[in-house]
Design a protein around this motif. Structure first.
Motif, PDB file in Angstrom:
ATOM      1  N   LEU A  61       0.854  -1.192   0.000  1.00  0.00           N
ATOM      2  CA  LEU A  61       0.000   0.000   0.000  1.00  0.00           C
ATOM      3  C   LEU A  61       0.896   1.251   0.000  1.00  0.00           C
ATOM      4  CD1 LEU A  61      -2.519  -1.259   2.717  1.00  0.00           C
ATOM      5  CD2 LEU A  61      -2.749  -1.359   0.239  1.00  0.00           C
ATOM      6  N   HIS A  62       1.739   1.378  -1.021  1.00  0.00           N
ATOM      7  CA  HIS A  62       2.720   2.461  -1.030  1.00  0.00           C
ATOM      8  C   HIS A  62       2.065   3.843  -1.000  1.00  0.00           C
ATOM      9  CE1 HIS A  62       6.514   0.439  -1.364  1.00  0.00           C
ATOM     10  NE2 HIS A  62       6.003  -0.388  -2.248  1.00  0.00           N
ATOM     11  N   SER A  63       0.940   3.965  -1.638  1.00  0.00           N
ATOM     12  CA  SER A  63       0.316   5.282  -1.695  1.00  0.00           C
ATOM     13  C   SER A  63      -0.087   5.778  -0.323  1.00  0.00           C
ATOM     14  CB  SER A  63      -0.919   5.226  -2.600  1.00  0.00           C
ATOM     15  OG  SER A  63      -1.844   4.261  -2.117  1.00  0.00           O
ATOM     16  N   ALA A  77     -11.361   7.330  20.039  1.00  0.00           N
ATOM     17  CA  ALA A  77     -12.569   6.653  19.553  1.00  0.00           C
ATOM     18  C   ALA A  77     -13.475   7.628  18.810  1.00  0.00           C
ATOM     19  CB  ALA A  77     -13.307   6.024  20.731  1.00  0.00           C
ATOM     20  N   ARG A  78     -13.504   8.867  19.262  1.00  0.00           N
ATOM     21  CA  ARG A  78     -14.316   9.884  18.582  1.00  0.00           C
ATOM     22  C   ARG A  78     -13.734  10.200  17.205  1.00  0.00           C
ATOM     23  NH1 ARG A  78     -14.524  12.928  22.580  1.00  0.00           N
ATOM     24  NH2 ARG A  78     -12.798  14.336  22.100  1.00  0.00           N
ATOM     25  N   ASP A  79     -12.403  10.265  17.108  1.00  0.00           N
ATOM     26  CA  ASP A  79     -11.753  10.484  15.811  1.00  0.00           C
ATOM     27  C   ASP A  79     -12.116   9.377  14.820  1.00  0.00           C
ATOM     28  OD1 ASP A  79     -10.503  12.865  16.128  1.00  0.00           O
ATOM     29  OD2 ASP A  79      -8.474  12.066  16.338  1.00  0.00           O
ATOM     30  N   VAL A  80     -12.065   8.150  15.286  1.00  0.00           N
ATOM     31  CA  VAL A  80     -12.381   7.010  14.421  1.00  0.00           C
ATOM     32  C   VAL A  80     -13.788   7.160  13.847  1.00  0.00           C
ATOM     33  CG1 VAL A  80     -12.841   4.528  14.411  1.00  0.00           C
ATOM     34  CG2 VAL A  80     -10.804   5.406  15.553  1.00  0.00           C
ATOM     35  N   LYS A  81     -14.719   7.550  14.692  1.00  0.00           N
ATOM     36  CA  LYS A  81     -16.107   7.679  14.248  1.00  0.00           C
ATOM     37  C   LYS A  81     -16.272   8.864  13.309  1.00  0.00           C
ATOM     38  CE  LYS A  81     -20.825   7.962  16.096  1.00  0.00           C
ATOM     39  NZ  LYS A  81     -21.653   7.999  17.328  1.00  0.00           N
ATOM     40  N   GLU A  82     -15.702  10.017  13.670  1.00  0.00           N
ATOM     41  CA  GLU A  82     -15.889  11.222  12.866  1.00  0.00           C
ATOM     42  C   GLU A  82     -15.172  11.152  11.525  1.00  0.00           C
ATOM     43  OE1 GLU A  82     -14.641  14.391  15.385  1.00  0.00           O
ATOM     44  OE2 GLU A  82     -16.467  14.350  16.642  1.00  0.00           O
ATOM     45  N   LEU A  83     -14.022  10.466  11.482  1.00  0.00           N
ATOM     46  CA  LEU A  83     -13.284  10.347  10.229  1.00  0.00           C
ATOM     47  C   LEU A  83     -13.809   9.203   9.362  1.00  0.00           C
ATOM     48  CD1 LEU A  83      -9.639  11.039  11.486  1.00  0.00           C
ATOM     49  CD2 LEU A  83     -11.008  12.477   9.965  1.00  0.00           C
ATOM     50  N   ILE A 136      -7.093  -0.755  16.189  1.00  0.00           N
ATOM     51  CA  ILE A 136      -6.844  -1.687  15.083  1.00  0.00           C
ATOM     52  C   ILE A 136      -7.615  -1.199  13.858  1.00  0.00           C
ATOM     53  CG2 ILE A 136      -7.009  -4.068  14.300  1.00  0.00           C
ATOM     54  CD1 ILE A 136      -7.142  -4.902  17.243  1.00  0.00           C
ATOM     55  N   MET A 137      -6.898  -0.769  12.830  1.00  0.00           N
ATOM     56  CA  MET A 137      -7.543  -0.214  11.638  1.00  0.00           C
ATOM     57  C   MET A 137      -7.144  -1.012  10.399  1.00  0.00           C
ATOM     58  SD  MET A 137      -7.377   3.881  12.466  1.00  0.00           S
ATOM     59  CE  MET A 137      -5.654   3.884  12.987  1.00  0.00           C
ATOM     60  N   PRO A 138      -7.947  -2.022  10.034  1.00  0.00           N
ATOM     61  CA  PRO A 138      -7.643  -2.841   8.854  1.00  0.00           C
ATOM     62  C   PRO A 138      -7.903  -2.079   7.555  1.00  0.00           C
ATOM     63  CG  PRO A 138      -9.716  -3.545   9.839  1.00  0.00           C
ATOM     64  CD  PRO A 138      -9.153  -2.496  10.745  1.00  0.00           C
ATOM     65  N   MET A 139      -7.074  -2.337   6.563  1.00  0.00           N
ATOM     66  CA  MET A 139      -7.242  -1.743   5.242  1.00  0.00           C
ATOM     67  C   MET A 139      -7.295  -2.847   4.194  1.00  0.00           C
ATOM     68  SD  MET A 139      -4.623   1.526   5.514  1.00  0.00           S
ATOM     69  CE  MET A 139      -3.321   0.621   6.354  1.00  0.00           C
ATOM     70  N   VAL A 140      -7.900  -2.539   3.060  1.00  0.00           N
ATOM     71  CA  VAL A 140      -7.974  -3.488   1.949  1.00  0.00           C
ATOM     72  C   VAL A 140      -7.487  -2.804   0.687  1.00  0.00           C
ATOM     73  CG1 VAL A 140      -9.854  -4.816   2.968  1.00  0.00           C
ATOM     74  CG2 VAL A 140     -10.387  -2.894   1.476  1.00  0.00           C
ATOM     75  N   GLU A 141      -7.210  -3.602  -0.324  1.00  0.00           N
ATOM     76  CA  GLU A 141      -6.642  -3.069  -1.563  1.00  0.00           C
ATOM     77  C   GLU A 141      -7.560  -2.070  -2.250  1.00  0.00           C
ATOM     78  OE1 GLU A 141      -3.848  -5.785  -3.963  1.00  0.00           O
ATOM     79  OE2 GLU A 141      -5.464  -7.085  -3.249  1.00  0.00           O
ATOM     80  N   GLU A 147      -7.492   6.399  -1.755  1.00  0.00           N
ATOM     81  CA  GLU A 147      -6.388   7.167  -1.163  1.00  0.00           C
ATOM     82  C   GLU A 147      -6.891   8.017  -0.003  1.00  0.00           C
ATOM     83  OE1 GLU A 147      -2.500   8.834  -0.773  1.00  0.00           O
ATOM     84  OE2 GLU A 147      -3.270   7.046  -1.773  1.00  0.00           O
ATOM     85  N   ASP A 148      -8.070   8.575  -0.148  1.00  0.00           N
ATOM     86  CA  ASP A 148      -8.638   9.406   0.909  1.00  0.00           C
ATOM     87  C   ASP A 148      -8.901   8.594   2.170  1.00  0.00           C
ATOM     88  OD1 ASP A 148     -10.059  11.903   1.918  1.00  0.00           O
ATOM     89  OD2 ASP A 148     -11.708  10.443   1.981  1.00  0.00           O
ATOM     90  N   TYR A 149      -9.405   7.371   2.021  1.00  0.00           N
ATOM     91  CA  TYR A 149      -9.679   6.544   3.204  1.00  0.00           C
ATOM     92  C   TYR A 149      -8.375   6.226   3.944  1.00  0.00           C
ATOM     93  CZ  TYR A 149     -11.391   2.815   6.203  1.00  0.00           C
ATOM     94  OH  TYR A 149     -11.700   2.050   7.300  1.00  0.00           O
ATOM     95  N   ARG A 150      -7.345   5.886   3.209  1.00  0.00           N
ATOM     96  CA  ARG A 150      -6.074   5.555   3.849  1.00  0.00           C
ATOM     97  C   ARG A 150      -5.483   6.757   4.568  1.00  0.00           C
ATOM     98  NH1 ARG A 150      -4.060   2.266  -1.470  1.00  0.00           N
ATOM     99  NH2 ARG A 150      -5.375   0.428  -1.146  1.00  0.00           N
ATOM    100  N   LYS A 151      -5.648   7.924   3.976  1.00  0.00           N
ATOM    101  CA  LYS A 151      -5.165   9.130   4.650  1.00  0.00           C
ATOM    102  C   LYS A 151      -5.891   9.342   5.965  1.00  0.00           C
ATOM    103  CE  LYS A 151      -3.557  11.838   0.674  1.00  0.00           C
ATOM    104  NZ  LYS A 151      -3.785  13.051  -0.162  1.00  0.00           N
TER     105      LYS A 151
END
Length: 641
Positions: A53-55, A537-543, A561-566, A570-574
């Motif tokens: 996930l280089h980007s 926890a509030r950041d996780v919900k608001e973002l 724990i924040m899992p990502m998928v392929e 780009e915005d979600y990963r940020k």
């Protein structure tokens, strides 16, 4: 002293004093006990690799060599070797029995841990089984070579990263190499075969790849003397193997005494990590609130330091001169004030100062009286405040863990899953526990242990009074039998993989794995724990990201724990990385640390100056340069040199 420990002590003393009788003596070493297979290591080697996930990483301050980047982007690991042409053959000729692998999949599995950091493999994996073999390997890692095209002497440096079980999560195992040669002026005394003259030489330092030193052959487990609460173990022994060996030894004692000793190594990071790796990363886990971290549980260690001398091109026959030092730090006494605390210096050094080959760790009695308890709260902040009050009142909890409602949701979802990926035996075990969905509320998990039933009940009652009477907790449930205790704590035990499974695949798209998951790690003073955890926890919900928050609440350590998928944008990963950035800024602002137990690696070294200032980082850099002047050991981690 507990009853079991008292019997152990008296029983072993009896055997020692009556050694002339026909009663067999207590085994002198546990080294002959069976070594249990590291199934986690095999599982990782077979795991399907996701595209990197280089980007997601563009905003992070790290550098991966171009060769490493090429390998990461390829589906099949590259076999290109950057090592000097005679490096491996020279080592093999000196030690014909030494296992060396350049298999692409061995290289790849040793080039990353259990984290989102892109893989950056070594050029070879070497499996030494003795300290002398490691010293011989090191002696070839800094050599002068003849180069007719260069006016100055050329010194080729091969980087080294120690490898335990591969469970680190901050990029510790990634081979990060400087890409440009360095021109330096050094004293001639830094070369082997120096004639004693006080002169300087100009050299060109050229990086020639790197190797992984796999410590899995260091499996020795020492004896436990009568009345001692420590054991000497090899760096490759995993914590589960150690505790299994202790239990086997205790079974052998059973024929002489009424019950076993009940001693155990108590640092529990969750993964079946190697003891050497746990020392290197300063690991801790759920039991740290009572028993401390690795920093408090390592009494002594042996390590091989990196080379400080350059092997001259005309002195290869005298390679013994270039062999690095072996250092023995600490004692088996429970305390010492003799000299610098070198044990503490190497504990948490993350493989940047040397290779730990053996360590002496503390053992603790396992109490016969254990009670687990669980209760729910209306909001996360209130639950965290209850934890602070329990600690402030001095109630001796063995473990105390806090899960937010998203964590509970992940557990409930895992119970509904019909996937067949888990082992059949594990499913059968969990079926016997009669696991039930939990109420979707922040939930506190506690464990109490003591030498008597009366003592443990008093601790439980005191904690229950605080949770229920002072902070309005509901559904307070406790249990003392092993099966029910496991069921009560099931949500906590399953949390990591059930959280990743929140983003499971749908058949067409691949789901998240540990290799695509950002696991945060921070620790704050208890007075700020409730505020910082709630804000995260509030950041996780608001973002708008998926990220269960939980903590080893008793010592202010928490994770997300924040899992990502392929298929993530780009915005979600940020936004995922923004959660991590926000929480670390908050943590440092209240005097906390950017890592409580995972270590710095290269993922968090940019935060050290915010924590310690430029003076603190410079002091760390000076220590690194003094012990590893050629930056052989795990370059690019903790500090830049």
């Amino acid at each position: 002293m507990s009853t079991s420990c008292r019997r152990m002590f008296l029983g072993q003393r009896f055997l020692r004093e009556n050694s002339a009788t026909s009663i067999p003596t207590f085994p002198k070493s546990f080294a002959s006990f069976p070594v249990f297979a590291n199934t986690e290591h095999r599982r990782r080697q077979k795991e399907t690799r996701l595209r990197s996930l280089h980007s997601s990483f563009r905003h992070q301050s790290f550098h991966v060599s171009s060769a490493a980047r090429t390998r990461t982007q390829d589906k099949t690991p590259s076999t290109q070797c950057r090592l000097p042409s005679d490096f491996l053959s020279t080592i093999q000729s000196r030690h014909p029995e030494l296992k060396i692998s350049t298999n692409p999949y061995d290289l790849d599995s040793h080039g990353h841990g259990e984290s989102y950091h892109p893989s950056s493999p070594p050029d070879a994996v070497i499996y030494p089984s003795s300290v002398e073999q490691i010293r011989d390997i090191f002696s070839l890692c800094c050599r002068e070579v003849l180069d007719d095209d260069c006016d100055s002497a050329v010194v080729e440096v091969v980087s080294v990263i120690p490898y335990g079980a591969g469970t680190s999560v901050e990029g510790h195992l990634n081979m990060l190499l400087p890409t440009e040669d360095e021109i330096l002026k050094v004293p001639s005394s830094m070369f082997t075969g120096h004639d004693g003259s006080d002169t300087y030489r100009t050299i060109k330092v050229r990086r020639r790849g790197g190797i992984s030193i796999d410590m899995s052959n260091f499996q020795q487990i020492g004896d436990v003397g009568a009345g001692d609460l420590f054991v000497k173990v090899g760096a490759g022994v995993t914590r589960n193997t150690l505790n299994e060996a202790l239990r086997d030894a205790q079974k052998q004692l059973y024929i002489y005494m009424l019950r076993h000793t009940g001693l155990q190594f108590m640092v529990d990071p969750g993964a079946d990590a190697s003891i050497g790796g746990m020392v290197a990363c300063g690991a801790s886990g759920t039991a740290a609130v009572k028993y401390g971290t690795m920093r408090e549980n390592v009494l002594a260690l042996t390590a091989v330091l990196p080379p400080t001398k350059i092997l001259s091109s005309d002195s290869d026959a005298c390679h013994d001169v270039a062999k690095p030092e072996i250092v023995h730090c600490g004692t088996t006494a429970l305390k010492s004030s003799a000299g610098y605390n070198l044990t503490a210096l190497l504990t948490g050094s993350e493989g940047t100062l040397g290779i730990v080959t053996e360590c002496t760790v503390k053992l603790h009695p396992i109490h016969n009286n254990v009670i687990a308890a669980v209760c729910a709260f209306d909001d996360l902040h209130t639950a965290a405040e209850a934890v602070t009050m329990i600690r402030m009142m001095g109630i001796p909890v063995s473990r105390i863990e806090l899960l937010d409602e998203v964590s509970v949701q992940a557990f409930n979802k895992s119970l509904q899953s019909t996937e067949k990926s888990e082992a059949i035996n594990q499913k059968q075990t969990e079926a016997k526990l009669h696991l039930q969905p939990m109420e979707l509320k922040p939930t506190l998990f506690m464990e109490f242990s003591a030498h008597s039933e009366k003592a443990v009940l008093e601790d439980l009652t005191a904690a229950q009074s605080i949770c229920v009477a002072d902070f309005n907790a509901t559904n307070f449930v406790s249990a003392s039998d092993d099966e029910t205790r496991q069921a009560l704590w099931a949500a906590r035990h399953r949390l990591y993989y059930s959280s990743i499974a929140l983003r499971s695949g749908d058949g067409e798209r691949e789901g998240a794995t540990p290799r695509s998951t950002l696991l945060t790690d921070a620790c704050v003073p208890l007075s700020h724990f409730a505020d910082i955890l709630s804000a995260t926890a509030r950041d996780v919900k608001e973002l708008g990201v998926i990220g269960p928050c939980f903590g080893h609440a008793g010592d202010g350590n928490f994770h997300c724990i924040m899992p990502m998928v392929e298929s993530d944008t780009e915005d979600y990963r940020k936004r995922v990385f923004q959660v991590n950035e926000n929480l670390i800024q908050r943590v440092i602002s209240v005097g906390g640390t950017c890592t409580g137990e995972h270590g710095v690696g290269y993922g968090k070294k940019r935060y050290l100056e915010r924590m310690y200032g430029s003076g603190g980082v410079q002091l760390m850099t000076s220590v690194k340069k003094a012990l590893d002047p050629w930056n052989v050991m795990n370059p690019g981690k903790i500090v830049d040199v």
